[in-house]
Design a protein around this motif. Structure first.
Motif, PDB file in Angstrom:
ATOM      1  N   PRO A   1       0.860  -1.228   0.175  1.00  0.00           N
ATOM      2  CA  PRO A   1      -0.012  -0.017   0.102  1.00  0.00           C
ATOM      3  C   PRO A   1       0.716   1.366  -0.034  1.00  0.00           C
ATOM      4  O   PRO A   1       0.347   2.114  -0.426  1.00  0.00           O
ATOM      5  CB  PRO A   1      -0.877  -0.033   1.377  1.00  0.00           C
ATOM      6  CG  PRO A   1      -0.042  -1.052   2.068  1.00  0.00           C
ATOM      7  CD  PRO A   1       0.612  -1.943   1.135  1.00  0.00           C
ATOM      8  N   ILE A   2       1.993   1.093   0.637  1.00  0.00           N
ATOM      9  CA  ILE A   2       2.841   2.588   0.497  1.00  0.00           C
ATOM     10  C   ILE A   2       3.382   2.924  -0.889  1.00  0.00           C
ATOM     11  O   ILE A   2       3.219   3.917  -1.318  1.00  0.00           O
ATOM     12  CB  ILE A   2       4.185   2.087   1.531  1.00  0.00           C
ATOM     13  CG1 ILE A   2       3.655   1.774   2.814  1.00  0.00           C
ATOM     14  CG2 ILE A   2       5.258   3.280   1.670  1.00  0.00           C
ATOM     15  CD1 ILE A   2       4.741   1.431   3.853  1.00  0.00           C
TER      16      ILE A   2
ATOM     17  N   GLN B   1       1.999   1.958  -3.695  1.00  0.00           N
ATOM     18  CA  GLN B   1       0.790   1.982  -4.467  1.00  0.00           C
ATOM     19  C   GLN B   1       0.323   3.503  -4.376  1.00  0.00           C
ATOM     20  O   GLN B   1      -0.006   4.298  -5.228  1.00  0.00           O
ATOM     21  CB  GLN B   1      -0.334   1.058  -3.913  1.00  0.00           C
ATOM     22  CG  GLN B   1      -1.544   1.357  -4.661  1.00  0.00           C
ATOM     23  CD  GLN B   1      -1.455   0.691  -5.930  1.00  0.00           C
ATOM     24  OE1 GLN B   1      -1.146  -0.461  -6.410  1.00  0.00           O
ATOM     25  NE2 GLN B   1      -2.131   1.269  -7.142  1.00  0.00           N
ATOM     26  N   LYS B   2       0.348   3.914  -3.004  1.00  0.00           N
ATOM     27  CA  LYS B   2       0.000   5.268  -2.812  1.00  0.00           C
ATOM     28  C   LYS B   2       0.868   6.447  -3.309  1.00  0.00           C
ATOM     29  O   LYS B   2       0.713   7.451  -3.917  1.00  0.00           O
ATOM     30  CB  LYS B   2      -0.279   5.459  -1.319  1.00  0.00           C
ATOM     31  CG  LYS B   2      -0.728   6.873  -0.885  1.00  0.00           C
ATOM     32  CD  LYS B   2      -0.992   7.068   0.663  1.00  0.00           C
ATOM     33  CE  LYS B   2      -1.352   8.377   1.156  1.00  0.00           C
ATOM     34  NZ  LYS B   2      -1.591   8.614   2.591  1.00  0.00           N
TER      35      LYS B   2
ATOM     36  N   GLU C   1       0.581   6.734  -7.165  1.00  0.00           N
ATOM     37  CA  GLU C   1      -0.465   7.343  -7.461  1.00  0.00           C
ATOM     38  C   GLU C   1      -0.263   8.806  -7.188  1.00  0.00           C
ATOM     39  O   GLU C   1      -0.971   9.555  -8.172  1.00  0.00           O
ATOM     40  CB  GLU C   1      -1.822   6.679  -6.698  1.00  0.00           C
ATOM     41  CG  GLU C   1      -2.116   5.267  -7.134  1.00  0.00           C
ATOM     42  CD  GLU C   1      -3.264   4.755  -6.178  1.00  0.00           C
ATOM     43  OE1 GLU C   1      -3.732   5.597  -5.087  1.00  0.00           O
ATOM     44  OE2 GLU C   1      -3.777   3.569  -6.406  1.00  0.00           O
ATOM     45  N   LYS C   2       0.405   9.323  -6.052  1.00  0.00           N
ATOM     46  CA  LYS C   2       0.316  10.517  -5.996  1.00  0.00           C
ATOM     47  C   LYS C   2       1.249  11.116  -6.920  1.00  0.00           C
ATOM     48  O   LYS C   2       1.365  12.400  -7.373  1.00  0.00           O
ATOM     49  CB  LYS C   2       0.931  10.815  -4.585  1.00  0.00           C
ATOM     50  CG  LYS C   2      -0.088  10.434  -3.416  1.00  0.00           C
ATOM     51  CD  LYS C   2       0.318  11.055  -2.092  1.00  0.00           C
ATOM     52  CE  LYS C   2       0.256  12.648  -2.034  1.00  0.00           C
ATOM     53  NZ  LYS C   2       0.764  13.195  -0.579  1.00  0.00           N
TER      54      LYS C   2
ATOM     55  N   TYR D   1       8.875  10.500  -4.928  1.00  0.00           N
ATOM     56  CA  TYR D   1       9.215   9.718  -3.905  1.00  0.00           C
ATOM     57  C   TYR D   1      10.404   8.943  -3.732  1.00  0.00           C
ATOM     58  O   TYR D   1      11.124   8.795  -4.885  1.00  0.00           O
ATOM     59  CB  TYR D   1       7.839   8.543  -3.354  1.00  0.00           C
ATOM     60  CG  TYR D   1       8.255   7.583  -4.880  1.00  0.00           C
ATOM     61  CD1 TYR D   1       8.940   6.405  -4.673  1.00  0.00           C
ATOM     62  CD2 TYR D   1       6.964   7.546  -5.958  1.00  0.00           C
ATOM     63  CE1 TYR D   1       8.605   5.487  -5.614  1.00  0.00           C
ATOM     64  CE2 TYR D   1       6.768   6.627  -6.970  1.00  0.00           C
ATOM     65  CZ  TYR D   1       7.869   5.520  -6.698  1.00  0.00           C
ATOM     66  OH  TYR D   1       7.904   4.689  -7.871  1.00  0.00           O
TER      67      TYR D   1
END
Length: 592
Positions: free
Chosen positions: A319-320, A322-323, A326-327, A335
């Motif tokens: 989930p890290i 993935q988020k 997406e950002k 990132y």
């Protein structure tokens, strides 16, 4: 002159209709309106209070003049007198209606027009003294008209608002005109010259005919224009040189391609050695591209889709990433993460993954690029370093523990020797030495129980010292009370030793000399951090020091030790006051 003034008009109107001028005008009008409304409200409130006070004075006047005479007229049933007094009340300004009721609430007499809106009213008891007894006859109710008050306030509001509006408009217009003449019109001139420069012409030189801050701006702009002109000539020269070089490079195109291939191979080898792989995703088609090292890290041969690539990460890391991805797509936020993934062969790996969105000429994000690096060896190295640091911390804790134990042994030996000695001077000296040893031992005891081995917690450290001093001198707390106010502030080991010894010596002196013959009193220790300076105040309310006693040049070992520690080891200052006891104030800079 006429042409100049005619040119100012349209520019001034443009200044008012857009940009800074319009906002400036709006702010001036808004601020002026708020001030006007506040002043108007205050004036109207004062006028309203004044009119209300006048009406209340009329009520008081009626009570003073008519209360007794009305009571007498009712008692003797003098209707003519009653009517005359009511008519007299109605002649007073603002009095609208007067009514007299008997003790049962039945109306006896009235004057004026009765209403219950826009009025003020007041009531008074009517009584008569008969045979030394007070007989209640009824009450008088007086109504005052507020219509004239409201009308006067409204008229004044209209006059104030009109006059203030005109004044605000004229003042605002003057301020705007002044701002335009001093600044605004020159901004337009600067903008026109800047447009000519941005169009490629470097000839116009800005001259606003002023000698102030704007002239400095114009001078800087002219310097920049001159530099741009020189840079343009230099750039043209560089273009010529580069063109000639480009012709030569085209001739050697095959050689260049070979160099590029060689460079690509070198980058690939470097990526393999550093375990760094590069990737790219076309956001329109979501098609990924990557270097061979990425496949090595994932332990796959074919490039999977983006979603499958994300699914290689562990459940906690998925989930890290993935988020973050997406950002990056939605907001263009890069990132840099350290996460765990599971390879195609089921092997767990720690990787560092980085993603510097790529924009097209219109500012739209069209691609995402980044790198992924196998950092398993780095993780192992960090764990080794962490383990080594833990061992060193354990060793330091043990060293402080052993030093503390050795000093405790010394302190116990001094205590035993003091108990065996019959000479009071030797016993006192041994007790003082024992107290000093404990003051130094407390540093190591505090560090042994602390997670931070480079700084001392003052509250914990000094609490141990003060408790030890009171125990050493067997002081009854009911006789001498200790008041401690020590700020929770860390201090270095180098400064902790002398600080503890100073507190030890000064409290010991107070316990020995300030309270003779079991005199009751209090010793206070206050410590505050003021910016980069630490201030200590040790105060007692005992008998004090004799006026002829020179404490700076005494033979007393304790005070000499205190002065030496403050001035030589802490590089600070010490002052003494001898009023209502003894007070020492010590200041020194805190080591960083």
């Amino acid at each position: 002159m006429n042409n100049k003034s005619e040119g100012l008009k349209p520019l001034f109107l443009t200044f008012l209709s857009r940009g800074i001028g319009r906002r400036f005008a709006g702010y001036i009008l808004l601020f002026s309106s708020i001030i006007t409304l506040c002043i108007t409200a205050i004036q109207l409130l004062n006028d309203y209070r004044r009119d209300i006070n006048i009406i209340e004075n009329h009520f008081q006047e009626i009570k003073t003049i008519y209360q007794d005479t009305l009571s007498t007229s009712i008692w003797v049933h003098n209707k003519n007198g009653l009517d005359l007094q009511l008519d007299g009340m109605m002649r007073l300004p603002t009095i609208l209606y007067v009514r007299i009721d008997d003790e049962l609430g039945k109306k006896i007499a009235q004057r004026g027009k009765h209403r219950e809106q826009r009025i003020m009213k007041s009531s008074f008891e009517l009584s008569h003294i008969h045979r030394e007894k007070v007989v209640l006859l009824g009450q008088m109710i007086v109504y005052a008209d507020l219509d004239e008050v409201y009308k006067a306030l409204f008229n004044k509001l209209v006059v104030i608002l009109i006059s203030q509006t005109i004044k605000t408009f004229l003042v605002s217009l003057f301020i705007l005109l002044l701002f335009y003449l001093l600044i605004g019109r020159h901004l337009y001139t600067m903008a026109e010259v800047a447009r000519e420069v941005s169009a490629g012409s470097f000839k116009p030189m800005l001259d606003i005919g002023r000698d102030d801050e704007l002239s400095d701006v114009a001078s800087s702009f002219n310097d920049m224009t001159s530099k741009l002109s020189a840079d343009k000539l230099h750039l043209e020269e560089l273009v010529k040189i580069r063109t000639l070089k480009l012709v030569d490079e085209i001739k050697d195109h095959k050689e260049t391609e070979a160099k590029l291939r060689s460079s690509q191979e070198l980058l690939t080898k470097m990526g393999t050695i550093a375990k760094i792989g590069g990737w790219e995703v076309d956001l329109e088609t979501m098609t990924p591209t990557w270097t061979g090292e990425v496949g090595t890290i994932y332990e796959v041969e074919e490039i999977p889709p983006v979603e499958e690539g994300i699914n290689f990460y562990s459940p906690e890391s998925r989930p890290i990433i993935q988020k973050a991805f997406e950002k990056l797509i939605a907001e263009g936020e890069s990132y840099d993460l350290e996460l765990q993934l599971i390879t195609a062969k089921g092997q767990y790996k720690w990787v560092r993954t980085i993603g510097a969105p790529i924009y097209n000429e219109t500012g739209k994000i069209i691609k995402a690029i980044g790198i992924i690096q196998d950092i398993a060896e780095d993780k192992k190295a960090k764990e080794l370093i962490k383990s080594s640091l833990k061992e060193k911390e354990t060793l330091l804790h043990e060293i402080h523990h052993r030093v503390k134990n050795n000093m405790t042994v010394i302190s116990s030996l001094l205590s035993m020797q003091a108990r065996k000695s019959h000479d009071e001077r030797i016993k006192d000296a041994l007790n003082e030495s024992q107290s000093r040893v404990y003051a130094m031992s407390a540093v190591h005891e505090t560090l042994h129980n602390s997670e931070n081995l480079s700084e001392i917690d003052l509250q914990s450290y000094l609490s141990k010292i003060t408790t030890s001093v009171f125990q050493t001198y067997s002081t009854d707390h009911r006789e001498v009370n200790l008041k401690s106010d020590i700020e929770d502030s860390p201090i270095s080991i180098n400064q902790a030793y002398p600080t503890g010894l100073i507190i030890n010596e000064l409290i010991s002196n107070s316990l020995k000399h300030a309270f003779p013959e079991k005199k009751k009193g209090e010793i206070s220790v206050c410590m505050r951090r003021r910016d980069k300076e630490l201030e200590m105040v040790i105060n007692d309310d005992g008998v004090g020091i004799p006026d002829d006693f020179d404490w700076r040049n005494t033979k007393s070992m304790g005070l000499n030790l205190v002065r030496t520690l403050v001035e030589n080891q802490l590089d600070g200052s010490i002052d003494m006051e001898n009023q209502n006891g003894t007070k020492f104030t010590i200041k020194f800079n805190i080591e960083t």
